[in-house]
Design a protein around this motif. Structure first.
Motif, PDB file in Angstrom:
ATOM      1  N   GLY A  45       0.916  -1.467   0.033  1.00  0.00           N
ATOM      2  CA  GLY A  45       0.084   0.047   0.471  1.00  0.00           C
ATOM      3  C   GLY A  45       0.787   0.847   0.265  1.00  0.00           C
ATOM      4  N   VAL A  46      -0.264   2.042  -0.600  1.00  0.00           N
ATOM      5  CA  VAL A  46       1.665   3.091  -0.767  1.00  0.00           C
ATOM      6  C   VAL A  46       0.510   4.351  -1.330  1.00  0.00           C
ATOM      7  N   ASP A  47       0.930   5.501  -0.801  1.00  0.00           N
ATOM      8  CA  ASP A  47      -0.036   7.176  -1.932  1.00  0.00           C
ATOM      9  C   ASP A  47       0.874   7.785  -2.418  1.00  0.00           C
ATOM     10  N   THR A  48       0.269   7.714  -3.423  1.00  0.00           N
ATOM     11  CA  THR A  48       0.616   7.927  -4.973  1.00  0.00           C
ATOM     12  C   THR A  48       0.610   9.626  -5.373  1.00  0.00           C
ATOM     13  N   PRO A  51       5.764  13.097  -4.039  1.00  0.00           N
ATOM     14  CA  PRO A  51       6.706  12.891  -4.331  1.00  0.00           C
ATOM     15  C   PRO A  51       7.360  13.412  -3.388  1.00  0.00           C
ATOM     16  N   PRO A  52       9.054  12.968  -3.059  1.00  0.00           N
ATOM     17  CA  PRO A  52       9.419  12.007  -4.474  1.00  0.00           C
ATOM     18  C   PRO A  52       9.789  10.454  -4.278  1.00  0.00           C
ATOM     19  N   PHE A  53       8.578  10.280  -2.791  1.00  0.00           N
ATOM     20  CA  PHE A  53       8.314   9.179  -2.783  1.00  0.00           C
ATOM     21  C   PHE A  53       7.815   8.131  -3.844  1.00  0.00           C
ATOM     22  N   GLU A  54       6.545   8.579  -4.259  1.00  0.00           N
ATOM     23  CA  GLU A  54       5.158   8.331  -5.209  1.00  0.00           C
ATOM     24  C   GLU A  54       5.009   8.941  -5.391  1.00  0.00           C
ATOM     25  N   PHE A  55       4.831   8.924  -6.824  1.00  0.00           N
ATOM     26  CA  PHE A  55       3.593   9.719  -8.138  1.00  0.00           C
ATOM     27  C   PHE A  55       3.633   9.171  -9.219  1.00  0.00           C
ATOM     28  N   GLN A  56       2.818   9.992 -10.063  1.00  0.00           N
ATOM     29  CA  GLN A  56       2.478   8.981 -10.690  1.00  0.00           C
ATOM     30  C   GLN A  56       3.043  10.320 -12.035  1.00  0.00           C
ATOM     31  N   GLU A  57       3.642  10.248 -13.068  1.00  0.00           N
ATOM     32  CA  GLU A  57       4.723  10.401 -14.032  1.00  0.00           C
ATOM     33  C   GLU A  57       4.773   9.532 -15.358  1.00  0.00           C
ATOM     34  N   ASP A  58       4.225  10.778 -16.192  1.00  0.00           N
ATOM     35  CA  ASP A  58       3.482  10.438 -17.763  1.00  0.00           C
ATOM     36  C   ASP A  58       2.672   8.801 -17.352  1.00  0.00           C
ATOM     37  N   GLY A  59       1.901   9.134 -16.356  1.00  0.00           N
ATOM     38  CA  GLY A  59       1.028   7.707 -16.477  1.00  0.00           C
ATOM     39  C   GLY A  59       1.348   6.276 -15.826  1.00  0.00           C
ATOM     40  N   GLU A  60       2.988   6.444 -15.154  1.00  0.00           N
ATOM     41  CA  GLU A  60       3.895   5.785 -15.094  1.00  0.00           C
ATOM     42  C   GLU A  60       3.559   5.880 -12.705  1.00  0.00           C
ATOM     43  N   LEU A  61       3.741   4.846 -12.151  1.00  0.00           N
ATOM     44  CA  LEU A  61       3.640   5.375 -10.652  1.00  0.00           C
ATOM     45  C   LEU A  61       5.491   4.104 -10.942  1.00  0.00           C
ATOM     46  N   GLU A  74      13.048  -7.914  -6.499  1.00  0.00           N
ATOM     47  CA  GLU A  74      13.616  -8.172  -7.093  1.00  0.00           C
ATOM     48  C   GLU A  74      15.471  -8.876  -6.194  1.00  0.00           C
ATOM     49  N   ASP A  75      15.610  -8.855  -5.246  1.00  0.00           N
ATOM     50  CA  ASP A  75      16.965  -9.125  -4.681  1.00  0.00           C
ATOM     51  C   ASP A  75      16.127 -10.148  -3.362  1.00  0.00           C
ATOM     52  N   GLN A  76      15.508 -10.421  -3.319  1.00  0.00           N
ATOM     53  CA  GLN A  76      15.141 -11.433  -2.157  1.00  0.00           C
ATOM     54  C   GLN A  76      13.825 -12.762  -2.676  1.00  0.00           C
ATOM     55  N   GLY A  77      13.454 -12.583  -4.187  1.00  0.00           N
ATOM     56  CA  GLY A  77      13.242 -12.986  -5.105  1.00  0.00           C
ATOM     57  C   GLY A  77      11.400 -13.953  -4.547  1.00  0.00           C
ATOM     58  N   PHE A  78      10.850 -12.366  -4.656  1.00  0.00           N
ATOM     59  CA  PHE A  78       9.261 -12.598  -3.767  1.00  0.00           C
ATOM     60  C   PHE A  78       9.110 -11.205  -5.227  1.00  0.00           C
ATOM     61  N   GLU A  79       7.168 -11.107  -5.401  1.00  0.00           N
ATOM     62  CA  GLU A  79       6.791 -10.737  -6.428  1.00  0.00           C
ATOM     63  C   GLU A  79       5.783  -9.445  -5.811  1.00  0.00           C
ATOM     64  N   ILE A  80       5.217  -8.418  -5.510  1.00  0.00           N
ATOM     65  CA  ILE A  80       4.989  -7.301  -5.125  1.00  0.00           C
ATOM     66  C   ILE A  80       4.222  -6.768  -6.409  1.00  0.00           C
ATOM     67  N   GLN A  81       2.298  -6.346  -5.650  1.00  0.00           N
ATOM     68  CA  GLN A  81       2.006  -5.683  -6.666  1.00  0.00           C
ATOM     69  C   GLN A  81       0.717  -4.170  -5.706  1.00  0.00           C
ATOM     70  N   ILE A  82       1.243  -3.441  -6.294  1.00  0.00           N
ATOM     71  CA  ILE A  82       0.980  -2.270  -5.630  1.00  0.00           C
ATOM     72  C   ILE A  82      -0.261  -1.554  -5.713  1.00  0.00           C
ATOM     73  N   GLU A  83      -0.747  -1.013  -4.050  1.00  0.00           N
ATOM     74  CA  GLU A  83      -2.538  -0.838  -3.604  1.00  0.00           C
ATOM     75  C   GLU A  83      -2.214   1.071  -3.540  1.00  0.00           C
ATOM     76  N   SER A  84      -3.085   1.438  -4.685  1.00  0.00           N
ATOM     77  CA  SER A  84      -2.840   3.011  -4.517  1.00  0.00           C
ATOM     78  C   SER A  84      -3.891   3.764  -3.197  1.00  0.00           C
ATOM     79  N   MET A  85      -3.388   4.568  -2.566  1.00  0.00           N
ATOM     80  CA  MET A  85      -4.496   5.010  -1.362  1.00  0.00           C
ATOM     81  C   MET A  85      -3.881   6.119  -0.650  1.00  0.00           C
ATOM     82  N   ASP A  86      -4.970   6.464   0.046  1.00  0.00           N
ATOM     83  CA  ASP A  86      -4.969   7.856   0.807  1.00  0.00           C
ATOM     84  C   ASP A  86      -3.729   7.234   2.182  1.00  0.00           C
TER      85      ASP A  86
END
Length: 262
Positions: A45-48, A51-61, A74-86
């Protein structure tokens, strides 16, 4: 005798069917167990609007937190899914089982430690006062009597404002995101806001906000990556191991330099 034999045969037949059914059930359960591979995918969970920690730039997080958690994964070999919220909804969403990891420039505080476990600190920050550009009336907390101060819900800035309201005599205006907070002061609805120093410094420089930082930092604090308290020790260890690895390899400094130029 024949009746008994027939009954016995029927009983054996029934037991055989039950055994077959039990085997099928175990096999189905085994197939379902393969979904345990999904446990290697963690929801973050992130607050998008931070910035500069999370923000949208050209439609990309993008942002420090986004690059950092991707590099740790990547370093630890797991995957993530990002969820945007307040930001104020991140910890409650973790408590509800909707998130595995909370970020968003989250300061490590004793109050939050009652609910979540934090990783090792990954960024040293601090709160600062911000006014409209050209405002010469406010240079510190002592100038805030009778003024209005804008804060974002759920943040350390909001807590700092609440803790010091009686002493300095200001009125608090609460909003849900950084953009609304900046607008409060920019359009004159509020006199001052409290924000983390790196966030507001970046926003003023990159977005040409008509705002200015005033006075010294109000405190010093550290950002951490959070997981639900007492329930994700293995994941927390992966995060800490990943952080250590990134710092050792130089990747951590590379990520900071990308956004802060340091």
């Amino acid at each position: 005798m024949k009746k008994f034999s027939l009954f016995s045969l029927l009983l054996l037949f029934t037991l055989a069917l039950a055994a077959c059914g039990s085997g099928d059930s175990e096999e189905a359960s085994g197939d379902g167990g393969d979904s345990d591979s999904d446990s290697n995918v963690y929801t973050v969970g992130v607050d998008t609007t931070y910035p500069p920690f999370e923000f949208q730039e050209d439609g990309e997080l993008v942002g420090i937190d986004i690059d950092l958690i991707n590099a740790i994964a990547e370093d630890q070999g797991f995957e993530i899914q990002i969820e945007s919220m307040d930001f104020s909804g991140i910890i409650p969403a973790m408590q509800a089982g909707e998130l595995d990891i909370g970020m968003g420039g989250m300061s490590i505080t004793e109050e939050r430690k009652e609910t979540v476990d934090f990783s090792d600190p990954y960024f040293e920050s601090g709160l600062t006062l911000v006014t409209a550009a050209g405002n010469s009336e406010i240079s510190g907390l002592e100038d805030l009597e009778g003024k209005t101060i804008a804060v974002k819900n759920g943040t350390t800035g909001a807590k700092f404002a609440a803790d010091n309201e009686a002493e300095y005599g200001y009125e608090i205006v609460q909003v849900n995101d950084s953009t609304a907070m900046f607008q409060e002061v920019g359009n004159g609805s509020s006199d001052v806001l409290i924000e983390d120093y790196p966030v507001i410094a970046y926003a003023i420089e990159k977005s040409s906000l008509d705002l200015q930082i005033v006075g010294d930092k109000l405190n010093g604090d550290n950002y951490g990556i959070s997981v639900l308290k007492g329930q994700n020790d293995e994941l927390l260890q992966k995060i800490n191991d990943g952080l250590a690895s990134l710092k050792e390899s130089g990747k951590y400094d590379e990520i900071l330099s990308k956004y802060l130029g340091e």
